[in-house]
Design a protein around this motif. Structure first.
Motif, PDB file in Angstrom:
ATOM      1  N   ALA A 243       0.720  -1.387   0.006  1.00  0.00           N
ATOM      2  CA  ALA A 243      -0.008  -0.014  -0.273  1.00  0.00           C
ATOM      3  C   ALA A 243       0.962   1.230   0.077  1.00  0.00           C
ATOM      4  O   ALA A 243       0.641   2.138  -0.534  1.00  0.00           O
ATOM      5  N   GLY A 244       1.918   1.199   0.754  1.00  0.00           N
ATOM      6  CA  GLY A 244       3.096   2.320   0.732  1.00  0.00           C
ATOM      7  C   GLY A 244       3.444   2.548  -0.198  1.00  0.00           C
ATOM      8  O   GLY A 244       3.687   3.519  -0.990  1.00  0.00           O
ATOM      9  N   ALA A 245       4.040   1.329  -1.158  1.00  0.00           N
ATOM     10  CA  ALA A 245       4.665   1.636  -2.300  1.00  0.00           C
ATOM     11  C   ALA A 245       3.770   1.990  -3.512  1.00  0.00           C
ATOM     12  O   ALA A 245       4.089   2.860  -4.271  1.00  0.00           O
ATOM     13  N   GLY A 249       4.788   7.592   0.040  1.00  0.00           N
ATOM     14  CA  GLY A 249       4.781   8.056   1.375  1.00  0.00           C
ATOM     15  C   GLY A 249       5.652   7.184   2.082  1.00  0.00           C
ATOM     16  O   GLY A 249       6.518   6.562   1.751  1.00  0.00           O
ATOM     17  N   ALA A 250       5.456   7.273   3.437  1.00  0.00           N
ATOM     18  CA  ALA A 250       6.416   6.314   4.390  1.00  0.00           C
ATOM     19  C   ALA A 250       5.575   5.505   5.332  1.00  0.00           C
ATOM     20  O   ALA A 250       4.744   6.040   6.017  1.00  0.00           O
ATOM     21  N   VAL A 251       5.849   4.240   5.456  1.00  0.00           N
ATOM     22  CA  VAL A 251       5.074   3.389   6.222  1.00  0.00           C
ATOM     23  C   VAL A 251       6.207   2.653   7.299  1.00  0.00           C
ATOM     24  O   VAL A 251       7.196   2.243   6.750  1.00  0.00           O
ATOM     25  N   CYS A 252       5.767   2.354   8.281  1.00  0.00           N
ATOM     26  CA  CYS A 252       6.332   1.710   9.374  1.00  0.00           C
ATOM     27  C   CYS A 252       5.737   0.399  10.103  1.00  0.00           C
ATOM     28  O   CYS A 252       4.661   0.649  10.412  1.00  0.00           O
ATOM     29  N   GLU A 269      12.447  -2.867  -3.627  1.00  0.00           N
ATOM     30  CA  GLU A 269      13.562  -1.894  -3.827  1.00  0.00           C
ATOM     31  C   GLU A 269      13.700  -1.722  -5.229  1.00  0.00           C
ATOM     32  O   GLU A 269      14.112  -0.764  -5.707  1.00  0.00           O
ATOM     33  N   GLN A 270      13.761  -2.773  -5.759  1.00  0.00           N
ATOM     34  CA  GLN A 270      13.694  -2.743  -7.307  1.00  0.00           C
ATOM     35  C   GLN A 270      12.869  -1.727  -8.073  1.00  0.00           C
ATOM     36  O   GLN A 270      13.203  -1.152  -9.076  1.00  0.00           O
ATOM     37  N   ALA A 271      11.641  -1.969  -7.410  1.00  0.00           N
ATOM     38  CA  ALA A 271      10.667  -0.888  -8.019  1.00  0.00           C
ATOM     39  C   ALA A 271      10.723   0.616  -7.715  1.00  0.00           C
ATOM     40  O   ALA A 271       9.917   1.387  -7.996  1.00  0.00           O
ATOM     41  N   GLY A 272      11.701   0.749  -6.706  1.00  0.00           N
ATOM     42  CA  GLY A 272      12.022   2.249  -6.600  1.00  0.00           C
ATOM     43  C   GLY A 272      11.844   2.750  -4.885  1.00  0.00           C
ATOM     44  O   GLY A 272      11.688   3.796  -4.703  1.00  0.00           O
ATOM     45  N   CYS A 273      11.597   1.547  -4.169  1.00  0.00           N
ATOM     46  CA  CYS A 273      11.106   1.859  -2.857  1.00  0.00           C
ATOM     47  C   CYS A 273      12.406   1.919  -2.022  1.00  0.00           C
ATOM     48  O   CYS A 273      13.343   1.228  -2.385  1.00  0.00           O
ATOM     49  N   THR A 274      12.604   2.676  -0.832  1.00  0.00           N
ATOM     50  CA  THR A 274      13.678   2.535  -0.005  1.00  0.00           C
ATOM     51  C   THR A 274      13.085   1.892   1.155  1.00  0.00           C
ATOM     52  O   THR A 274      11.994   2.177   1.693  1.00  0.00           O
ATOM     53  N   VAL A 275      13.829   0.704   1.622  1.00  0.00           N
ATOM     54  CA  VAL A 275      13.429  -0.106   2.637  1.00  0.00           C
ATOM     55  C   VAL A 275      14.562  -0.181   3.682  1.00  0.00           C
ATOM     56  O   VAL A 275      15.637  -0.344   3.443  1.00  0.00           O
ATOM     57  N   GLY A 276      13.960  -0.068   4.814  1.00  0.00           N
ATOM     58  CA  GLY A 276      14.898  -0.139   6.034  1.00  0.00           C
ATOM     59  C   GLY A 276      14.371  -0.829   7.074  1.00  0.00           C
ATOM     60  O   GLY A 276      13.251  -1.188   7.311  1.00  0.00           O
ATOM     61  N   ASP A 285       9.865   3.651   2.436  1.00  0.00           N
ATOM     62  CA  ASP A 285       9.540   5.087   1.792  1.00  0.00           C
ATOM     63  C   ASP A 285       9.585   5.234   0.395  1.00  0.00           C
ATOM     64  O   ASP A 285      10.325   4.421  -0.510  1.00  0.00           O
ATOM     65  N   ARG A 286       8.542   5.861  -0.154  1.00  0.00           N
ATOM     66  CA  ARG A 286       8.521   5.861  -1.644  1.00  0.00           C
ATOM     67  C   ARG A 286       8.046   7.002  -2.076  1.00  0.00           C
ATOM     68  O   ARG A 286       6.985   7.660  -2.002  1.00  0.00           O
TER      69      ARG A 286
END
Ligand code: UD1
Length: 435
Positions: A243-245, A249-252, A269-276, A285-286
């Protein structure tokens, strides 16, 4: 006819935190496994779902006392009771087949019919029955009722033609009550199997190698109930990350198990999201543009899960370029695609392959869930879509998601569940199709 629907107004970036529920696919076999343990078992972190209530009904009919309080399920097993699972309970969910191994293990006899849950296409139980036969069970089928009987259950060397999750679990549960050693080769490696073995070993069983392709079980140990916490639901976790992707926005996520999600997080990540990752928290975060993924193929764990295929397809609808998705596990798992197309998605399906060409944006629409994860995928798409989406068929979502609307709300999505009175015309359009 009053029906509940989910209204979602999308198009805004998400911001919020959610706690991941306990895993449905772990809770159901765990509840069945409690039949093998004397005394009291207490499961915590059990999601409140219709499938969990169905499993509780089956346990009570089999002579256990099963009580659900919030997310805690207490099961008291006196070791006595029936061995028949009524047809209505078998039909209530596919996972009713998970009672075959434990009922045979505890009662040496089981009477049952075909399980329900056919919405993903034909779901045979031949491998469950073959495995039980190899352990000494005789099976007679009369007018759709299967009578399974084991004078005594014997350990066996069982090679699975495909690494089926449910069959691996059923063999483990029968094998802990069997005489001698059972070896399963080409076993499924899903984390829910490790969770099942974790519980049974805590009760006194001797299971080695769960989560690997070869599992060895020494049967005949005395099992006593215990307290056990159900693992986090990796598919629910992926639903909220998707849903976040999709919406940006930013989801935790709190109380997640990142180890179980490696293949999925790599795709995000390949789709362009940053994952921590920080312990049991996952941050997504996308903020930039979504990118297409050249090719994703569903595979048994640790590959990309079939249960996440629908969710990722909703994300890829607005990714730049064309993504190819191949479904290799179930025959009929693309039913959500036509509903995504109602929302403006550009998708071509050919057999088990879907080609998704990203569009600039999706639009809200009136759509209907045809299965559990397909329904969740529509909600993911709705979070990203401009305008309002109305989702019908919420009984599918209720099988797998605890408080779905509230959880979406916590992510900043305007979602509400409301009663809806359908007109005659709408009733005929929404009538469930036979599968
Ligand atoms: C479990 C999960 C489900 C997930 C699936 C695959 C639960 C409650 N459900 O389902 O969410 O999508 O794993 O990860 O844990 N098969 C046969 N004969 C059989 C049994 C299975 O041909 O007797 C086939 C199935 O049709 C399917 C494949 O084996 O094509 C894999 O299915 P399986 O791993 O058994 O899925 P489930 O355990 O039913």
């Amino acid at each position: 006819m009053a029906e509940e629907i989910l209204r979602i107004r999308g198009g805004l970036p998400l911001r919020g935190e959610v706690t991941v529920q306990g895993a449905k696919n772990s809770a159901l076999p765990l509840m069945a496994a409690a039949l093998l343990c004397s005394g009291e078992t207490c499961f915590t972190n059990v999601p409140q779902l219709t499938d969990v209530y169905a499993a509780s009904r089956i346990l009570n009919r089999l002579g256990c006392r099963c009580h659900i309080t919030g997310n805690t399920v207490r099961i008291v097993n006196s070791g006595e009771g029936g061995c028949e699972i009524p047809d209505a309970d078998m039909r209530a969910m596919r996972s009713s087949i998970m009672f075959l191994g434990p009922v045979l293990g505890s009662r040496k006899e089981c009477i049952l019919t075909m399980p329900g849950g056919c919405e993903l296409g034909p779901r045979p139980i031949d491998l469950h029955l073959d495995a039980m036969r190899q352990m000494g069970v005789r099976i007679r089928s009369l007018d759709g009722v299967m009578h399974c009987k084991a004078g005594k259950l014997c350990g066996a060397h069982i090679h699975l033609p495909i690494p089926s999750v449910g069959v691996t679990e059923n063999i483990i549960m029968a094998a802990v009550a069997a005489e001698g050693e059972t070896v399963i080769t080409n076993a499924a490696c899903e984390p829910e199997i490790t969770d099942l073995a974790g519980y049974l070993n805590a009760c006194g069983a001797a299971i080695c190698g769960a989560g690997e392709q070869t599992v060895v079980i020494q049967g005949g140990k005395k099992l006593t109930g215990t307290e056990y916490r159900v693992m986090p639901d990796r598919i629910a976790a992926m639903t909220y990350l998707c849903a976040g992707a999709a919406a940006g926005g930013a989801v935790c996520l709190r109380d997640a198990e990142p180890k179980h999600l490696e293949s999925c997080l790599a795709v995000l990540e390949q789709a362009g999201c940053t994952v921590g990752i920080c312990g049991n928290r996952i941050f997504l975060d996308r903020s930039g543009t979504l990118r297409s993924i050249r090719y994703i193929k569903t595979m048994p764990y640790p590959g990309f899960p079939t249960d996440v295929q629908a969710l990722i397809s909703a994300v890829l609808c607005t990714a730049r370029g064309t993504s190819l998705l191949e479904e290799t596990i179930f025959e009929n798992r693309f039913k959500h695609m036509s509903e995504l197309m109602r929302m403006g998605a550009d998708i071509r399906v050919s057999g088990r392959i879907a080609a998704i060409s990203g569009v600039k944006s999706l639009n809200g629409a009136d759509v209907s869930a045809a299965d559990l994860r397909g329904g969740a995928a529509l909600a993911v798409a709705a979070a990203a879509a401009e305008g309002e989406t109305v989702i019908h068929g919420l009984h599918h979502l209720d099988r797998g998601y605890e408080n779905f609307a509230e959880t979406f709300h916590n992510l900043g999505i305007r979602a509400e569940r409301v009663s809806f009175f359908a007109s005659e015309h709408e009733k005929s359009r929404l009538k469930p199709k036979k599968c």
